[in-house]
Design an enzyme around this catalytic site. Structure first.
Site, PDB file in Angstrom:
ATOM      1  N   GLU A 181      39.971   1.084  71.196  1.00 47.83           N
ATOM      2  CA  GLU A 181      39.297   2.007  70.269  1.00 47.83           C
ATOM      3  C   GLU A 181      39.425   3.470  70.663  1.00 47.83           C
ATOM      4  O   GLU A 181      39.446   4.329  69.799  1.00 47.83           O
ATOM      5  CB  GLU A 181      37.839   1.605  70.009  1.00 47.83           C
ATOM      6  CG  GLU A 181      36.906   1.745  71.164  1.00 47.83           C
ATOM      7  CD  GLU A 181      35.484   1.327  70.800  1.00 47.83           C
ATOM      8  OE1 GLU A 181      35.099   1.408  69.629  1.00 47.83           O
ATOM      9  OE2 GLU A 181      34.751   0.930  71.715  1.00 47.83           O
TER      10      GLU A 181
ATOM     11  N   LYS B 181      37.323  -1.607  74.443  1.00 49.20           N
ATOM     12  CA  LYS B 181      37.143  -0.215  74.900  1.00 49.20           C
ATOM     13  C   LYS B 181      38.475   0.507  74.919  1.00 49.20           C
ATOM     14  O   LYS B 181      38.594   1.641  74.464  1.00 49.20           O
ATOM     15  CB  LYS B 181      36.563  -0.171  76.319  1.00 49.20           C
ATOM     16  CG  LYS B 181      35.104  -0.219  76.570  1.00 49.20           C
ATOM     17  CD  LYS B 181      34.170   0.686  75.867  1.00 49.20           C
ATOM     18  CE  LYS B 181      33.976   0.360  74.435  1.00 49.20           C
ATOM     19  NZ  LYS B 181      32.859  -0.425  74.035  1.00 49.20           N
TER      20      LYS B 181
ATOM     21  N   ASN C  55      24.154   9.245  51.653  1.00 51.90           N
ATOM     22  CA  ASN C  55      24.772   8.246  52.538  1.00 51.90           C
ATOM     23  C   ASN C  55      24.597   6.897  51.872  1.00 51.90           C
ATOM     24  O   ASN C  55      23.547   6.623  51.297  1.00 51.90           O
ATOM     25  CB  ASN C  55      24.069   8.183  53.903  1.00 51.90           C
ATOM     26  CG  ASN C  55      24.314   9.416  54.737  1.00 51.90           C
ATOM     27  OD1 ASN C  55      25.060  10.292  54.330  1.00 51.90           O
ATOM     28  ND2 ASN C  55      23.676   9.466  55.892  1.00 51.90           N
ATOM     29  N   GLY C  56      25.588   6.016  52.025  1.00 51.04           N
ATOM     30  CA  GLY C  56      25.461   4.674  51.464  1.00 51.04           C
ATOM     31  C   GLY C  56      26.425   4.469  50.316  1.00 51.04           C
ATOM     32  O   GLY C  56      27.326   5.294  50.080  1.00 51.04           O
TER      33      GLY C  56
ATOM     34  N   TRP D 244      31.910  10.316  55.562  1.00 50.74           N
ATOM     35  CA  TRP D 244      32.920   9.355  56.027  1.00 50.74           C
ATOM     36  C   TRP D 244      33.358   8.614  54.782  1.00 50.74           C
ATOM     37  O   TRP D 244      32.571   7.890  54.175  1.00 50.74           O
ATOM     38  CB  TRP D 244      32.266   8.421  57.051  1.00 50.74           C
ATOM     39  CG  TRP D 244      33.222   7.561  57.816  1.00 50.74           C
ATOM     40  CD1 TRP D 244      33.859   7.879  58.983  1.00 50.74           C
ATOM     41  CD2 TRP D 244      33.603   6.210  57.517  1.00 50.74           C
ATOM     42  NE1 TRP D 244      34.621   6.822  59.408  1.00 50.74           N
ATOM     43  CE2 TRP D 244      34.492   5.785  58.533  1.00 50.74           C
ATOM     44  CE3 TRP D 244      33.303   5.321  56.490  1.00 50.74           C
ATOM     45  CZ2 TRP D 244      35.069   4.515  58.552  1.00 50.74           C
ATOM     46  CZ3 TRP D 244      33.877   4.052  56.509  1.00 50.74           C
ATOM     47  CH2 TRP D 244      34.749   3.673  57.535  1.00 50.74           C
TER      48      TRP D 244
ATOM     49  N   HIS E 258      48.297 -21.048  76.324  1.00 57.57           N
ATOM     50  CA  HIS E 258      48.428 -21.587  74.965  1.00 57.57           C
ATOM     51  C   HIS E 258      49.006 -20.549  74.002  1.00 57.57           C
ATOM     52  O   HIS E 258      48.865 -20.676  72.793  1.00 57.57           O
ATOM     53  CB  HIS E 258      47.069 -22.083  74.468  1.00 57.57           C
ATOM     54  CG  HIS E 258      46.497 -23.172  75.319  1.00 57.57           C
ATOM     55  ND1 HIS E 258      46.997 -24.451  75.316  1.00 57.57           N
ATOM     56  CD2 HIS E 258      45.521 -23.154  76.257  1.00 57.57           C
ATOM     57  CE1 HIS E 258      46.317 -25.183  76.189  1.00 57.57           C
ATOM     58  NE2 HIS E 258      45.421 -24.411  76.776  1.00 57.57           N
TER      59      HIS E 258
HETATM   60  O1  M6R Z   1      25.282  -0.224  66.453  1.00 56.38           O
HETATM   61  P1  M6R Z   1      25.826  -1.591  66.652  1.00 56.38           P
HETATM   62  O2  M6R Z   1      25.679  -2.086  68.048  1.00 56.38           O
HETATM   63  O3  M6R Z   1      25.326  -2.594  65.664  1.00 56.38           O
HETATM   64  O4  M6R Z   1      27.383  -1.427  66.393  1.00 56.38           O
HETATM   65  C1  M6R Z   1      28.263  -2.505  66.431  1.00 56.38           C
HETATM   66  C2  M6R Z   1      29.688  -2.037  66.516  1.00 56.38           C
HETATM   67  O5  M6R Z   1      30.027  -1.245  65.414  1.00 56.38           O
HETATM   68  C3  M6R Z   1      29.941  -1.236  67.801  1.00 56.38           C
HETATM   69  O6  M6R Z   1      29.597  -1.957  68.933  1.00 56.38           O
HETATM   70  C4  M6R Z   1      31.424  -0.829  67.883  1.00 56.38           C
HETATM   71  O7  M6R Z   1      32.228  -1.946  68.072  1.00 56.38           O
HETATM   72  C5  M6R Z   1      31.622   0.198  69.004  1.00 56.38           C
HETATM   73  N1  M6R Z   1      32.522   1.223  68.571  1.00 56.38           N
HETATM   74  C6  M6R Z   1      32.153  -0.405  70.244  1.00 56.38           C
HETATM   75  O8  M6R Z   1      32.391   0.515  71.243  1.00 56.38           O
END
Ligand code: M6R
Length: 612
Positions: A492, A489, A99-100, A73, A508
């Site tokens: 995304e 939801k 990774n990282g 990624w 507001h």
């Molecule tokens: O693994 P985590 O719960 O820490 O992840 C946090 C967010 O990256 C995660 O909730 C993200 O917003 C999702 N895609 C929501 O559906």
């Protein structure tokens, strides 16, 4: 985000590595690659999906019983074949996957360039493999020692696996800040960034700790050292995950499967923790810290995305039931804004993956300030549970769809149990109310089943709104975080712009947007601030807004005011988020499917966000 798979053993590595990469696809990526050891290291990589890599490799030589593979990624450098991993060292003796992020990569790169090294990619990873090679040649040390020395020179986060043509029966793996698991099979080893590529081969795994280096060698036991050269004893754990949890099981998408799994996931999250007939809430994971929780002057909840929304529900729960002041913070802001943290604060970190970089950084700050840190996490053995003082696993099972669904309701379930227990210890709740709430919580899974039976109706509503370009989600009190979650939801996975607001805040500003083109989703359940929400619905109607309402079953008043109605079973307002979010998940899902979106792997998103 990026995914790692490694194999060494008697079998052909390529099919195992490719299957592993497919299992890791859910994490999100934009290129993939593989390196196999035979006489030489054969390295293939491609921009795009794993299937594109497979097509590219078809007909080529994929022989070898040692290999590493990666899904990338992009962070440093665009998604491209050149930037994809694995990366070769200068002499092509070493290949690495990573990774990282190596934060000081540019300084090291300049130094290596001066010493005659060439760089073909824009990645920080190539810097690391050249550095290891440079150390190996100059110091004349074994590969693991060269890796160790190199890792003392880099700043940043890494999970790496390295293979060397000169040590063809060995893989070296190391981690800091990015997870890595070693699976121990029968005369074979598997390495991966999470357990999903390993589970079908072995249940015996070792999760590496930060700054540990694993030496994985054919016909030898796994050995681990740390970057200070101390030998570590591998701690072998049994995986609880099963293979069927990683498959779609007849559903079109993981997201739909996970939405439908929620009754089971919530039951699992309560199992052994809630005994409603006996009136007992017992959270084993934090039992030694529950007095600290009950006596906390303040709770700071920190998380990202959907987990942050669960945290907001937590704020209502802890303040309402246990009368403890709560602040909810985006971990990404918390980590940088010099927050005031006291030693008698409890910092509660919520995360599905347990690997979110910002949440991990928030833990660091809280630790430095001496606070007690508790976690709520889904992935067993991930980094967050290792960094917190204590915590509770949600036990929702692996969540593969990038859009979080069952993890959210499991997090809210755990928060409800925690708040109830804190309230009991602080005497801020009567026994009658406590028992009423735990009895209602106990039957929430059946109420969710009833909502899921409305799947077809919700699908039809989705068909009406799939072409809308903007949505507004409104709710009050406990339903305000649900409105935020509904909007997240939708955006995304469908790429439709959606915003969540507290319903009263509408006048507001957002009220200016209302016209018959923009659907407004109201969460208007009968308990709590019902009358106030009815007024807000009237305000929208007066401006010709189109309303979809989530309302309590049998509510005739809401029914006659709105355009589309989804009914949910009655429940105490404290528990309503667990129900009201379900139709919103389904609505988003069907809109995204109708728009032909990649529901499980939406564009640009990653399942665990391991970089800032
Ligand atoms: O693994 P985590 O719960 O820490 O992840 C946090 C967010 O990256 C995660 O909730 C993200 O917003 C999702 N895609 C929501 O559906």
């Amino acid at each position: 985000m990026c995914g790692i798979v490694g194999y060494i053993g008697p079998k052909e590595a390529y099919p195992i590595l490719m299957k592993g990469l497919h299992r890791l696809e859910y994490r999100g990526y934009d290129s993939a690659g593989v390196a196999l050891m035979d006489q030489e290291i054969k390295l293939y990589k491609q921009k795009g999906k794993v299937s594109e890599l497979e097509a590219f490799v078809k007909g080529k030589d994929v022989k070898g019983t040692v290999g590493i593979a990666h899904t990338r990624w992009a962070t440093h450098g665009e998604p491209s074949q050149i930037n994809a991993h694995p990366h070769f060292s200068e002499t092509k003796t070493l290949a690495i996957i990573h990774n990282g992020i190596i934060e000081n990569y540019s300084v090291i790169r300049e130094e290596l360039k001066r010493r005659g090294y060439h760089f073909s990619s824009d990645t920080d990873t190539e810097v690391l493999v050249h550095l290891i090679e440079d150390i190996k040649f100059n110091e004349k040390v074994p590969l693991e020692e060269a890796v160790r020395i190199a890792l003392t020179q880099v700043v940043g986060a890494y999970a790496i696996v390295i293979m060397s043509k000169l040590s063809p029966n060995k893989l070296i793996a190391a981690r800091k800040g990015s997870p890595l698991v070693v699976g121990i099979g029968n005369e074979e080893f598997f390495i991966a960034s999470d357990a999903t590529p390993i589970v079908e081969y072995t249940k015996d795994v070792v999760y590496l700790d930060d700054e540990e280096i694993a030496i994985v060698e054919r016909d030898k036991e796994l050995s681990i050292i740390d970057i200070r050269k101390e030998t570590k004893t591998p701690y072998v754990q049994k995986l609880e995950m099963s293979l069927s949890e990683l498959e779609k099981g007849g559903y079109d998408h993981f997201m739909l499967k996970e939405i439908f799994e929620q009754p089971r996931a919530i039951k699992d999250s309560m199992r052994g923790r809630l005994n409603a007939p006996l009136g007992i809430v017992k959270l084993g994971g934090i039992i030694d810290y529950e007095q600290k929780l009950a006596k906390a002057k303040r709770i700071l909840i920190t998380a990202c995305g959907t987990s942050w929304h669960a945290g907001l529900v937590g704020e209502y729960l802890f303040e309402d039931l246990a009368r403890i002041p709560v602040e909810v913070e985006y971990a990404s802001e918390f980590r940088y804004r010099n927050p005031v943290i006291y030693e008698d604060d409890v910092v509660l970190v919520i995360s599905q993956s347990g690997e979110t970089a910002d949440s991990l950084a928030a833990i660091d700050i809280a630790k430095r300030n001496g606070a007690t840190i508790l976690g709520i996490c889904n992935v067993v053995g991930s980094s967050i549970p290792r960094q917190t003082h204590a915590g509770v696993y949600t036990h929702a099972g692996p969540e593969i769809g990038v859009a979080s669904t069952k993890a959210f309701t499991a997090q809210v379930t755990i928060l409800t149990l925690m708040a109830l227990r804190a309230a009991q210890l602080r005497n801020t709740i009567s026994t009658t109310r406590f028992n009423q709430l735990i009895n209602e919580l106990d039957i929430i899974p059946e109420k969710i089943e009833a909502i899921l039976r409305q799947n077809d109706k919700i699908k039809k509503i989705a068909a009406k709104f799939k072409d809308s370009r903007n949505f507004l989600y409104l709710g009050r009190g406990y339903n305000f975080p649900v409105a935020l979650e509904g909007a997240l939801k939708l955006k995304e996975i469908s790429y439709i712009h959606a915003e969540g607001y507290p319903a009263a805040e509408m006048k507001h500003g957002p009220i200016a947007l209302i016209d018959k083109e923009m659907p407004i989703v109201f969460i208007a359940t009968r308990r709590g601030m019902y009358e106030k929400v009815i007024t807000n619905i009237q305000e929208v109607k007066a401006r010709n807004g189109v309303i979809i309402a989530i309302a309590t079953k049998g509510d005739k008043e809401v029914a006659k005011m709105v355009d589309y109605l989804i009914e949910i079973p009655d429940a105490d307002e404290v528990l309503v988020p667990l129900l009201a979010v379900i139709p919103l998940q389904l609505l988003s899902y069907y809109i995204a499917v109708m728009l032909k979106r990649n529901v499980d792997q939406p564009r640009n998103l990653a399942k665990s966000v391991t970089v800032e």
